[in-house]
Design an enzyme around this catalytic site. Structure first.
Site, mmCIF file in Angstrom:
data_model
loop_
_atom_site.group_PDB
_atom_site.id
_atom_site.type_symbol
_atom_site.label_atom_id
_atom_site.label_comp_id
_atom_site.label_asym_id
_atom_site.label_seq_id
_atom_site.Cartn_x
_atom_site.Cartn_y
_atom_site.Cartn_z
ATOM 1 N N SER A 48 0.824 -1.214 0.000
ATOM 2 C CA SER A 48 0.000 0.000 0.000
ATOM 3 C C SER A 48 0.856 1.260 0.000
ATOM 4 O O SER A 48 0.356 2.348 -0.319
ATOM 5 C CB SER A 48 -0.934 0.011 1.209
ATOM 6 N N GLY A 238 -4.304 -2.047 -0.756
ATOM 7 C CA GLY A 238 -3.494 -1.738 -1.924
ATOM 8 C C GLY A 238 -3.316 -0.247 -2.103
ATOM 9 O O GLY A 238 -3.970 0.554 -1.429
ATOM 10 N N GLY A 240 -3.045 3.534 -4.316
ATOM 11 C CA GLY A 240 -3.702 4.264 -5.389
ATOM 12 C C GLY A 240 -5.045 4.854 -5.013
ATOM 13 O O GLY A 240 -5.523 4.741 -3.889
ATOM 14 N N CYS A 266 -9.399 -2.199 3.768
ATOM 15 C CA CYS A 266 -8.676 -1.001 3.344
ATOM 16 C C CYS A 266 -9.092 -0.578 1.928
ATOM 17 O O CYS A 266 -10.184 -0.065 1.737
ATOM 18 C CB CYS A 266 -7.173 -1.228 3.464
ATOM 19 N N GLN A 270 -12.864 0.699 0.255
ATOM 20 C CA GLN A 270 -13.148 1.812 -0.648
ATOM 21 C C GLN A 270 -13.812 1.325 -1.931
ATOM 22 O O GLN A 270 -14.721 1.978 -2.466
ATOM 23 C CB GLN A 270 -11.849 2.560 -0.956
ATOM 24 N N ASN A 308 -3.532 2.253 7.213
ATOM 25 C CA ASN A 308 -2.669 2.788 6.165
ATOM 26 C C ASN A 308 -3.556 3.182 4.998
ATOM 27 O O ASN A 308 -3.744 2.418 4.062
ATOM 28 C CB ASN A 308 -1.622 1.760 5.718
ATOM 29 N N GLY A 310 -5.013 6.769 2.569
ATOM 30 C CA GLY A 310 -5.080 8.193 2.279
ATOM 31 C C GLY A 310 -6.389 8.603 1.636
ATOM 32 O O GLY A 310 -6.612 9.783 1.377
ATOM 33 N N PHE A 311 -7.267 7.627 1.360
ATOM 34 C CA PHE A 311 -8.588 7.887 0.794
ATOM 35 C C PHE A 311 -9.636 7.292 1.724
ATOM 36 O O PHE A 311 -9.342 6.397 2.524
ATOM 37 C CB PHE A 311 -8.715 7.277 -0.604
ATOM 38 N N HIS A 361 -6.860 -2.513 9.289
ATOM 39 C CA HIS A 361 -6.181 -3.779 9.019
ATOM 40 C C HIS A 361 -6.349 -4.759 10.176
ATOM 41 O O HIS A 361 -5.540 -4.766 11.115
ATOM 42 C CB HIS A 361 -4.685 -3.530 8.773
ATOM 43 N N GLU A 363 -5.733 -7.887 10.171
ATOM 44 C CA GLU A 363 -4.646 -8.875 10.219
ATOM 45 C C GLU A 363 -3.489 -8.351 11.068
ATOM 46 O O GLU A 363 -2.796 -9.097 11.730
ATOM 47 C CB GLU A 363 -4.178 -9.232 8.806
#
Length: 402
Positions: A48, A238, A240, A266, A270, A308, A310-311, A361, A363
């Site tokens: 990510s 992931g 992007g 994550c 989205q 983790n 950013g969107f 997350h 995990e």
């Protein structure tokens, strides 16, 4: 400048001068900060972070070196690394090399001995932005002239931005593979996981619960998924911008149409939001670390969680809403989890479909493990859906209209 000098240049022109750490040269990317006190090796190998320069807010990094057991993927993915005070030598019986050597071995350009506290406060005030780290030959031009701050800034501002970036295809597995169930004579369920940047620990958590996981690369079709006769489908974390993941959203809608149980983490959260018709947006500086308080609204329990991202998903926080896509074909949805720091959507649950997701997350290597129960919830969802039989490719099911 000294041969050991490194310079960090931010997109807004602010610069920090320190020492080269890891490989020398130049690197550019979106600069973000991670507030975790532990888990730097897991951070470095988390896909990510592809195309991101990571600032560690913990002042002392590298104490336990690098080992072969704690990697989350096949390589280090960060574009660059920023630390305040790197360890002189590692101290752990598991260590096989130092963090600095690991960065050199994989060509990761870094910088140390700068004020990471001031840098983090700057990013919190201004938001994450593009940046570059320059050291060694990258600080001089072909004629031997020292590059100016303006020269370096021009390199930074020429770098691509994160908004609109479709990056999952750059980190996904090249070939499908299978992680077998553990501790059972026969798997309790079969899951197809789409590798958008999956971490090693995710299929491991499923395996611990007796689940066989087939991991498929980005670009896989619904026929590829159905051929494995899954009891459930999983979308991973992931890198992007989720608005650029057109193929993945279309694939997820095929899964939802067939009422195959779905779980996303994550980036997968989205993409579920977008498949349901909600929007996504870029956070000012994002959530990255292992200390975010999140409430599970089903139980009222507060979990300390690893993040983790950013969107985020733009969905109504309170009460039920009807998924906007295609006139509400996917029925009712609730925001199942919410971040207690800033009210960001941290989970979605479909009420008329067997589908849910979380933004963080569960995990959680290297911890915390407060949210590990979500894997149990996925197994329970597959078990309950399995009692009604699996939809076939020829007869997809749809949620009730609203």
């Amino acid at each position: 400048m000294s041969e050991h000098t490194a310079v960090l240049v931010l997109e807004d022109g602010r610069t920090f001068t320190g020492l080269a750490y890891g490989a020398t040269g130049r690197t550019v990317g979106e600069i973000v900060f991670n507030t975790g006190m532990t888990g730097y090796q897991e951070t470095l190998t988390d896909p990510s972070y592809h195309r991101q320069i990571v600032v560690m807010t913990a002042p002392h990094v590298g104490n336990t070196g690098i080992n072969e057991e704690d990697v989350e993927s096949r390589r280090i993915w960060v574009a660059g690394y920023v630390v305040r005070d790197p360890a002189i030598r590692p101290s752990s019986w598991r260590s096989t090399r130092s963090l600095a050597d690991g960065l050199v071995d994989e060509g990761i350009v870094g910088i140390s001995d700068i004020d990471t506290r001031a840098l983090t406060r700057h990013l919190r005030d201004r938001g994450v932005m593009r940046a570059g780290i320059f050291s060694g030959d990258a600080l001089v031009d072909a004629s031997g002239r020292q590059r100016t701050s303006e020269d370096l800034l021009a390199v930074v501002t020429a770098a691509p931005v994160m908004s609109g970036a479709d990056l999952a295809g750059e980190v996904t597995t090249s070939e499908p593979y299978t992680v077998e169930a553990q501790g059972v004579d026969a798997p309790v369920a079969t899951v197809v996981a789409l590798d958008l940047g999956i971490k090693t620990m995710t299929p491991q958590r499923l395996a611990e619960r007796g689940v066989r996981t087939h991991v498929l690369p980005v670009g896989s079709s619904v026929q590829d998924v159905l051929a494995l006769r899954p009891d459930g489908v999983f979308f991973s974390n992931g890198p992007g911008d989720p608005s650029a993941a057109v193929h993945e959203v279309a694939l997820l809608r095929e899964v939802l149409d067939r009422r195959i149980p779905f779980f996303g983490i994550c980036y997968g959260n989205q993409l579920l939001g977008r498949a349901l018709g909600y929007g996504t947006y870029k956070l000012t500086f994002g959530h990255r670390g292992v200390n975010q308080p999140v409430m599970d609204r089903r139980t009222g329990k507060v979990e300390i969680t690893a993040h983790n991202h950013g969107f985020a998903v733009d969905a109504p926080l309170d009460g039920e809403s009807v998924a906007p896509h295609d006139g509400g074909r996917y029925g009712r949805v609730v925001v199942s989890h919410v971040d207690l720091n800033d009210d960001v959507v941290e989970g979605l649950e479909c009420l008329d479909l067997p589908a849910f997701s979380v933004q963080y997350h569960p995990e959680a290597a290297a911890g915390p493990h407060d949210a590990a129960y979500l894997f149990d919830r996925f197994v329970e969802l597959m078990s309950s859906a399995g009692s009604t039989g699996s939809p076939t490719e020829e007869s997809p099911a749809h949620a009730p209209s609203h």
